[in-house]
Scaffold this active site. Structure first.
Site, PDB file in Angstrom:
ATOM      1  N   HIS A 245      -9.424   1.143   4.989  1.00 33.48           N
ATOM      2  CA  HIS A 245      -8.154   1.380   5.681  1.00 33.48           C
ATOM      3  C   HIS A 245      -8.382   2.320   6.865  1.00 33.48           C
ATOM      4  O   HIS A 245      -9.191   3.241   6.782  1.00 33.48           O
ATOM      5  CB  HIS A 245      -7.122   1.964   4.713  1.00 33.48           C
ATOM      6  CG  HIS A 245      -5.737   1.909   5.276  1.00 33.48           C
ATOM      7  ND1 HIS A 245      -5.284   2.835   6.191  1.00 33.48           N
ATOM      8  CD2 HIS A 245      -4.727   1.026   5.089  1.00 33.48           C
ATOM      9  CE1 HIS A 245      -4.041   2.497   6.539  1.00 33.48           C
ATOM     10  NE2 HIS A 245      -3.683   1.420   5.879  1.00 33.48           N
TER      11      HIS A 245
ATOM     12  N   SER B 167       3.715  -2.121  10.369  1.00 33.16           N
ATOM     13  CA  SER B 167       5.164  -2.209  10.599  1.00 33.16           C
ATOM     14  C   SER B 167       5.725  -3.592  10.270  1.00 33.16           C
ATOM     15  O   SER B 167       6.643  -4.081  10.920  1.00 33.16           O
ATOM     16  CB  SER B 167       5.520  -1.798  12.038  1.00 33.16           C
ATOM     17  OG  SER B 167       5.133  -0.458  12.267  1.00 33.16           O
TER      18      SER B 167
ATOM     19  N   GLY C 122       2.792   2.297  10.840  1.00 32.52           N
ATOM     20  CA  GLY C 122       3.742   3.394  10.695  1.00 32.52           C
ATOM     21  C   GLY C 122       4.437   3.782  11.989  1.00 32.52           C
ATOM     22  O   GLY C 122       5.092   4.817  12.069  1.00 32.52           O
TER      23      GLY C 122
ATOM     24  N   GLU D 102      -5.166  -4.839  10.504  1.00 35.14           N
ATOM     25  CA  GLU D 102      -4.137  -3.834  10.742  1.00 35.14           C
ATOM     26  C   GLU D 102      -4.421  -3.123  12.061  1.00 35.14           C
ATOM     27  O   GLU D 102      -5.248  -2.207  12.109  1.00 35.14           O
ATOM     28  CB  GLU D 102      -4.135  -2.804   9.604  1.00 35.14           C
ATOM     29  CG  GLU D 102      -3.862  -3.395   8.245  1.00 35.14           C
ATOM     30  CD  GLU D 102      -3.293  -2.362   7.277  1.00 35.14           C
ATOM     31  OE1 GLU D 102      -2.266  -2.664   6.663  1.00 35.14           O
ATOM     32  OE2 GLU D 102      -3.851  -1.257   7.166  1.00 35.14           O
TER      33      GLU D 102
ATOM     34  N   GLU E  21      -6.760   4.713   7.930  1.00 30.24           N
ATOM     35  CA  GLU E  21      -6.537   6.136   7.631  1.00 30.24           C
ATOM     36  C   GLU E  21      -7.776   6.751   6.964  1.00 30.24           C
ATOM     37  O   GLU E  21      -8.087   7.923   7.175  1.00 30.24           O
ATOM     38  CB  GLU E  21      -5.278   6.288   6.756  1.00 30.24           C
ATOM     39  CG  GLU E  21      -4.022   6.006   7.582  1.00 30.24           C
ATOM     40  CD  GLU E  21      -2.855   5.411   6.824  1.00 30.24           C
ATOM     41  OE1 GLU E  21      -2.821   5.475   5.583  1.00 30.24           O
ATOM     42  OE2 GLU E  21      -1.957   4.851   7.496  1.00 30.24           O
TER      43      GLU E  21
ATOM     44  N   ASN F  26       0.879  -1.171   0.000  1.00 31.29           N
ATOM     45  CA  ASN F  26       0.000   0.000   0.000  1.00 31.29           C
ATOM     46  C   ASN F  26       0.913   1.217   0.000  1.00 31.29           C
ATOM     47  O   ASN F  26       1.525   1.530   1.021  1.00 31.29           O
ATOM     48  CB  ASN F  26      -0.888  -0.031   1.258  1.00 31.29           C
ATOM     49  CG  ASN F  26      -1.699   1.249   1.423  1.00 31.29           C
ATOM     50  OD1 ASN F  26      -1.759   2.084   0.512  1.00 31.29           O
ATOM     51  ND2 ASN F  26      -2.313   1.404   2.581  1.00 31.29           N
ATOM     52  N   TRP F  27       1.003   1.848  -1.150  1.00 29.10           N
ATOM     53  CA  TRP F  27       1.951   2.968  -1.274  1.00 29.10           C
ATOM     54  C   TRP F  27       1.454   4.231  -0.560  1.00 29.10           C
ATOM     55  O   TRP F  27       2.205   5.163  -0.382  1.00 29.10           O
ATOM     56  CB  TRP F  27       2.200   3.276  -2.749  1.00 29.10           C
ATOM     57  CG  TRP F  27       3.005   2.231  -3.473  1.00 29.10           C
ATOM     58  CD1 TRP F  27       3.416   1.001  -3.006  1.00 29.10           C
ATOM     59  CD2 TRP F  27       3.509   2.323  -4.813  1.00 29.10           C
ATOM     60  NE1 TRP F  27       4.137   0.339  -3.966  1.00 29.10           N
ATOM     61  CE2 TRP F  27       4.215   1.122  -5.097  1.00 29.10           C
ATOM     62  CE3 TRP F  27       3.444   3.296  -5.815  1.00 29.10           C
ATOM     63  CZ2 TRP F  27       4.842   0.889  -6.320  1.00 29.10           C
ATOM     64  CZ3 TRP F  27       4.057   3.057  -7.040  1.00 29.10           C
ATOM     65  CH2 TRP F  27       4.751   1.865  -7.287  1.00 29.10           C
ATOM     66  N   LYS F  28       0.166   4.268  -0.219  1.00 25.28           N
ATOM     67  CA  LYS F  28      -0.435   5.459   0.415  1.00 25.28           C
ATOM     68  C   LYS F  28      -0.179   6.696  -0.461  1.00 25.28           C
ATOM     69  O   LYS F  28      -0.142   6.556  -1.679  1.00 25.28           O
ATOM     70  CB  LYS F  28       0.087   5.608   1.848  1.00 25.28           C
ATOM     71  CG  LYS F  28      -0.099   4.308   2.663  1.00 25.28           C
ATOM     72  CD  LYS F  28       0.117   4.473   4.138  1.00 25.28           C
ATOM     73  CE  LYS F  28      -0.102   3.124   4.834  1.00 25.28           C
ATOM     74  NZ  LYS F  28       0.022   3.194   6.289  1.00 25.28           N
TER      75      LYS F  28
HETATM   76  P1  13P Z   1       3.194   0.338   7.673  1.00 26.63           P
HETATM   77  O1  13P Z   1       3.698  -0.940   7.060  1.00 26.63           O
HETATM   78  O2  13P Z   1       3.922   1.556   7.180  1.00 26.63           O
HETATM   79  O3  13P Z   1       3.106   0.252   9.164  1.00 26.63           O
HETATM   80  O4  13P Z   1       1.688   0.523   7.139  1.00 26.63           O
HETATM   81  C1  13P Z   1       0.811  -0.533   7.207  1.00 26.63           C
HETATM   82  C2  13P Z   1      -0.403  -0.162   6.442  1.00 26.63           C
HETATM   83  O5  13P Z   1      -1.151   0.714   6.836  1.00 26.63           O
HETATM   84  C3  13P Z   1      -0.668  -0.868   5.184  1.00 26.63           C
HETATM   85  O6  13P Z   1      -1.952  -0.608   4.725  1.00 26.63           O
END
Ligand code: 13P
Length: 251
Positions: free
Chosen positions: A96, A214, A174, A168, A98, A9-11
């Site tokens: 997600h 993470s 993160g 998640e 976020e 997931n590149w966000k």
């Molecule tokens: P990280 O791997 O940066 O913790 O993010 C996980 C994530 O939100 C994947 O969707």
């Protein structure tokens, strides 16, 4: 049997040239590595069509990070599921944390998005997970079960079986704080049991449940060794080809 999957997931990262370069690198690395799992990258909307044109989707799946909760019309700035599908992408991340946290997406909105994604042939990667307070006050199992029940458990079985689930824990995203393999496995088993109670053992056995938060090359193998962890949804470590492949090759 269910598939093992590592999805990036590149966000909101990479410009288009940077994203093309990364996708090209990952595409070549996956072709060479012949991984023991499916590999997917979920990228910004702006990158989808260009990346679809340069990768081999037999080796590397492509997805969006979101789609709209309406089919079309006057929703300035939104991107519909059929638009995503028309780029050549076949996956979409929905729910997600976020999106839930910063854009107030609730289960009602997510049900609309899921229906549109499925109607357009996209495979949803549906995220669930508790926040730190819920982990600490012990309500995390109930919270995640409710997220599943509210958004997914009204789906007919033929639709439910198209969905990939990602657990998640929000406190692990993160932050560098990974759930321990035991914490993750406990939740994955809890999710699988909830699916079994609703749709039966066979459906539960065939559902891929990914861990996210993470995840990195140094901890992927012990997470993926757990019986109910079928892969990962990878944020930060998906932005460097070597790190991402380190996770892919943990299978
Ligand atoms: P990280 O791997 O940066 O913790 O993010 C996980 C994530 O939100 C994947 O969707």
């Amino acid at each position: 049997m269910r598939k093992n999957i590592v999805a990036g997931n590149w966000k909101m990262n990479t410009t288009l040239p940077e994203g093309l370069k990364l996708a090209e690198e990952v595409n070549a690395a996956v072709a060479e590595a012949k991984p023991k799992c499916d590999v997917v990258i979920c990228v910004p909307f702006t990158h989808l069509a260009s990346i679809a044109a340069i990768i081999d989707q037999n080796n590397l799946g492509l997805g969006a990070e979101n789609c709209a909760d309406h089919a079309k019309g006057a929703y300035t700035g939104e991107v519909a599921a059929d638009m995503v599908a028309s780029t050549g992408a076949t996956y979409v991340i929905l729910g997600h944390s976020e999106r839930r946290q910063y854009y107030r997406e609730d289960s009602a909105v997510l049900r609309e998005k899921l229906a549109l994604a499925l109607a357009n042939g996209l495979t949803p990667i549906f995220c669930v997970g508790e926040v730190l307070e819920e982990r600490e006050n012990g309500t995390f199992n109930d919270v995640v079960k409710l997220q599943l029940e509210e958004a997914l458990f009204d789906l007919p079985v033929a639709d439910f079986t198209k969905i990939i689930i990602a657990y998640e824990p929000v406190w692990a995203i993160g932050t560098g704080k990974t759930a321990t393999p035991e914490q993750a496995e406990d939740m994955h088993a809890h999710i699988r049991a909830a699916i079994a109670a609703k749709y039966g053992e066979e459906v539960a056995d065939n559902t891929s449940i990914l861990y996210g938060g993470s995840c990195k090359p140094s901890n992927a193998a012990e997470l993926f060794a757990k019986p109910d962890i079928d892969g990962g949804l990878i944020g930060g470590a998906a932005l460097k080809c070597a790190d991402f492949m380190g996770i892919v090759n943990a299978f």
